[in-house]
Design a protein around this motif. Structure first.
Motif, PDB file in Angstrom:
ATOM      1  N   GLY A   1     -13.277  34.084 -13.690  1.00  0.00           N
ATOM      2  CA  GLY A   1     -13.433  33.044 -14.507  1.00  0.00           C
ATOM      3  C   GLY A   1     -14.199  31.637 -14.016  1.00  0.00           C
ATOM      4  N   LYS A   2     -14.101  31.643 -12.767  1.00  0.00           N
ATOM      5  CA  LYS A   2     -14.510  30.491 -12.172  1.00  0.00           C
ATOM      6  C   LYS A   2     -16.276  30.181 -12.112  1.00  0.00           C
ATOM      7  CE  LYS A   2     -10.924  29.564  -8.773  1.00  0.00           C
ATOM      8  NZ  LYS A   2     -10.306  28.804  -9.790  1.00  0.00           N
ATOM      9  N   LYS A   3     -16.624  29.144 -12.481  1.00  0.00           N
ATOM     10  CA  LYS A   3     -18.035  28.972 -12.566  1.00  0.00           C
ATOM     11  C   LYS A   3     -18.647  28.218 -11.405  1.00  0.00           C
ATOM     12  CE  LYS A   3     -17.600  28.555 -17.469  1.00  0.00           C
ATOM     13  NZ  LYS A   3     -17.213  27.616 -18.664  1.00  0.00           N
ATOM     14  N   GLN A   4     -17.889  27.524 -10.722  1.00  0.00           N
ATOM     15  CA  GLN A   4     -18.324  27.081  -9.354  1.00  0.00           C
ATOM     16  C   GLN A   4     -19.029  28.101  -8.644  1.00  0.00           C
ATOM     17  OE1 GLN A   4     -13.916  27.241  -6.855  1.00  0.00           O
ATOM     18  NE2 GLN A   4     -15.145  25.225  -7.078  1.00  0.00           N
ATOM     19  N   PRO A   5     -20.184  27.466  -7.775  1.00  0.00           N
ATOM     20  CA  PRO A   5     -20.716  28.519  -6.770  1.00  0.00           C
ATOM     21  C   PRO A   5     -19.695  29.239  -6.085  1.00  0.00           C
ATOM     22  CG  PRO A   5     -21.654  26.248  -6.822  1.00  0.00           C
ATOM     23  CD  PRO A   5     -20.632  26.003  -7.589  1.00  0.00           C
ATOM     24  N   VAL A   6     -20.004  30.550  -5.683  1.00  0.00           N
ATOM     25  CA  VAL A   6     -19.219  31.167  -4.982  1.00  0.00           C
ATOM     26  C   VAL A   6     -19.055  30.612  -3.477  1.00  0.00           C
ATOM     27  CG1 VAL A   6     -21.035  32.880  -4.261  1.00  0.00           C
ATOM     28  CG2 VAL A   6     -18.592  33.787  -4.159  1.00  0.00           C
ATOM     29  N   LYS A   7     -20.099  30.087  -2.982  1.00  0.00           N
ATOM     30  CA  LYS A   7     -19.859  29.345  -1.593  1.00  0.00           C
ATOM     31  C   LYS A   7     -18.825  28.374  -1.624  1.00  0.00           C
ATOM     32  CE  LYS A   7     -21.104  26.774   2.139  1.00  0.00           C
ATOM     33  NZ  LYS A   7     -22.320  26.403   2.629  1.00  0.00           N
ATOM     34  N   THR A   8     -18.540  27.496  -2.934  1.00  0.00           N
ATOM     35  CA  THR A   8     -17.632  26.638  -2.948  1.00  0.00           C
ATOM     36  C   THR A   8     -16.389  27.050  -3.270  1.00  0.00           C
ATOM     37  OG1 THR A   8     -19.253  25.129  -4.080  1.00  0.00           O
ATOM     38  CG2 THR A   8     -17.105  24.322  -4.240  1.00  0.00           C
ATOM     39  N   ALA A   9     -16.216  28.293  -3.765  1.00  0.00           N
ATOM     40  CA  ALA A   9     -14.956  28.695  -3.928  1.00  0.00           C
ATOM     41  C   ALA A   9     -14.394  29.533  -2.505  1.00  0.00           C
ATOM     42  CB  ALA A   9     -14.879  30.112  -4.703  1.00  0.00           C
ATOM     43  N   LEU A  10     -15.254  29.856  -1.793  1.00  0.00           N
ATOM     44  CA  LEU A  10     -15.107  30.413  -0.335  1.00  0.00           C
ATOM     45  C   LEU A  10     -14.632  29.351   0.383  1.00  0.00           C
ATOM     46  CD1 LEU A  10     -17.843  32.789   0.694  1.00  0.00           C
ATOM     47  CD2 LEU A  10     -15.592  33.696   0.065  1.00  0.00           C
ATOM     48  N   LEU A  11     -14.868  28.097   0.223  1.00  0.00           N
ATOM     49  CA  LEU A  11     -14.443  26.985   1.033  1.00  0.00           C
ATOM     50  C   LEU A  11     -13.192  26.375   0.497  1.00  0.00           C
ATOM     51  CD1 LEU A  11     -17.884  24.928   1.625  1.00  0.00           C
ATOM     52  CD2 LEU A  11     -16.685  26.340   2.943  1.00  0.00           C
TER      53      LEU A  11
END
Length: 284
Positions: free
Chosen positions: A155-165
């Motif tokens: 459900g996360k809309k943030q960029p996958v890069k941001t989620a990894l961080l």
DNA sequence: ACGTAGACTTGAATCT
DNA sequence: ATTCTTCAAGTCTACG
């Protein structure tokens, strides 16, 4: 800062160098570097303790002391924690000096003064003193799979890069290894995290572990400030596929490596190997 | 709740 | 040579 592989390298070095040694005196040259308690207490209470063991949680270095006390350190961007035997002229960025009874010194150097040291008194835990430590996500070398990523990214809309961080999701991945993992997995860093397909997450989970383990094998990446606990550089920066390679040819397809800002962080990727739309099998 | 700038701090590198 | 701008391994806070 040092990310998981750099912090792990420092911890392994300290574990070889510190256990059994006693702190004889403490000198704080910059008050900002002490997270807890007040500087005076930090100095008084740390002195006299014996080092027992060194572990890591995310990017935090956790040192267990005798009598149930602890010493924690976060290097942030430019911190260095090192044991020195020959007491040459210290760096101008020396922030905290801990003299050891055997004549050596544990030095905390930090050009940018973002890093912190915390003393954990007997009776308190590391999490009591550093609340964010209790909010860290999974340790990627212990718990990592497409299934885990799917539940974290759901459900996360943030960029996958941001989620990894996001350290609350996964602990220890920073800007270099986020870019490298996504490159190895062929996933564009701008893709909304929740839209990355399960098969891609399986690949990503695998590549995260491979990238981190390979970086640890090379003792981390030294871009400018990072050194291990003996003051030695890492070597992984030369192995990078995309990080710091803007404008250079992709090692796989030769097209130019791009650099864009994602949530304020420089992000490097190959548009051909990491297309913005998931590559799908031709339908015919 | 979610996601993104800004702040913190000091120095190096690039460009006039 | 000097000045200015931009950027940097991270994370916390304040906004919309």
């Amino acid at each position: 800062m040092p990310e998981l592989p750099e912090v792990e390298t420092v911890c392994r070095g300290l574990q070889l160098q510190l256990p059994g040694s006693f702190v004889s005196e403490v000198d704080v040259l910059r008050d900002d570097s002490i997270g807890y308690p007040e500087v005076e207490e930090f100095i008084d209470q740390l002195a006299g303790h014996r080092f027992e063991s060194v572990t890591r949680r995310g990017k935090y270095i956790l040192i267990n002391l005798d009598r149930g006390a602890g010493l924690a350190c976060h290097l942030r961007m430019s911190g260095r924690l090192m044991v020195v035997k020959d007491l040459q002229q210290p760096s101008r960025f020396l922030r905290v000096r801990m003299g050891l009874k055997d004549g050596r010194e544990l030095r905390f150097e930090d050009m940018r003064v973002f890093g912190r040291l915390w003393y954990v008194p007997p009776g308190k835990t590391f999490v009591d003193v550093i609340p964010t430590l209790g909010e860290l996500g999974v340790e990627p070398l212990d718990q990592m799979s497409g299934e885990i990523l799917a539940s974290l990214f759901d459900g996360k809309k943030q960029p996958v890069k941001t989620a990894l961080l996001d350290q609350r999701l996964i602990a220890g991945i920073g800007n270099i290894y986020a870019d490298e993992s996504l490159y190895q997995a062929g996933i564009n860093p701008l893709r909304p995290a929740g839209t990355v397909k399960r098969a891609e997450l399986d690949k990503l989970a695998n590549e995260i572990q491979k990238v981190l383990k390979r970086a640890i094998k090379h003792r981390g990446s030294t871009l400018s400030d990072y050194r291990d606990s003996e003051g030695v550089n890492g070597n992984y920066q030369n192995k990078a596929g995309v990080y710091g390679r803007e404008g250079l040819p992709c090692r796989v397809c030769k097209s130019e490596i791009e650099r864009v800002k994602i949530a304020g962080r420089s992000s490097h990727f190959c548009l051909v190997c990491q297309p913005i739309k998931a590559v799908r099998k031709s339908r015919k």
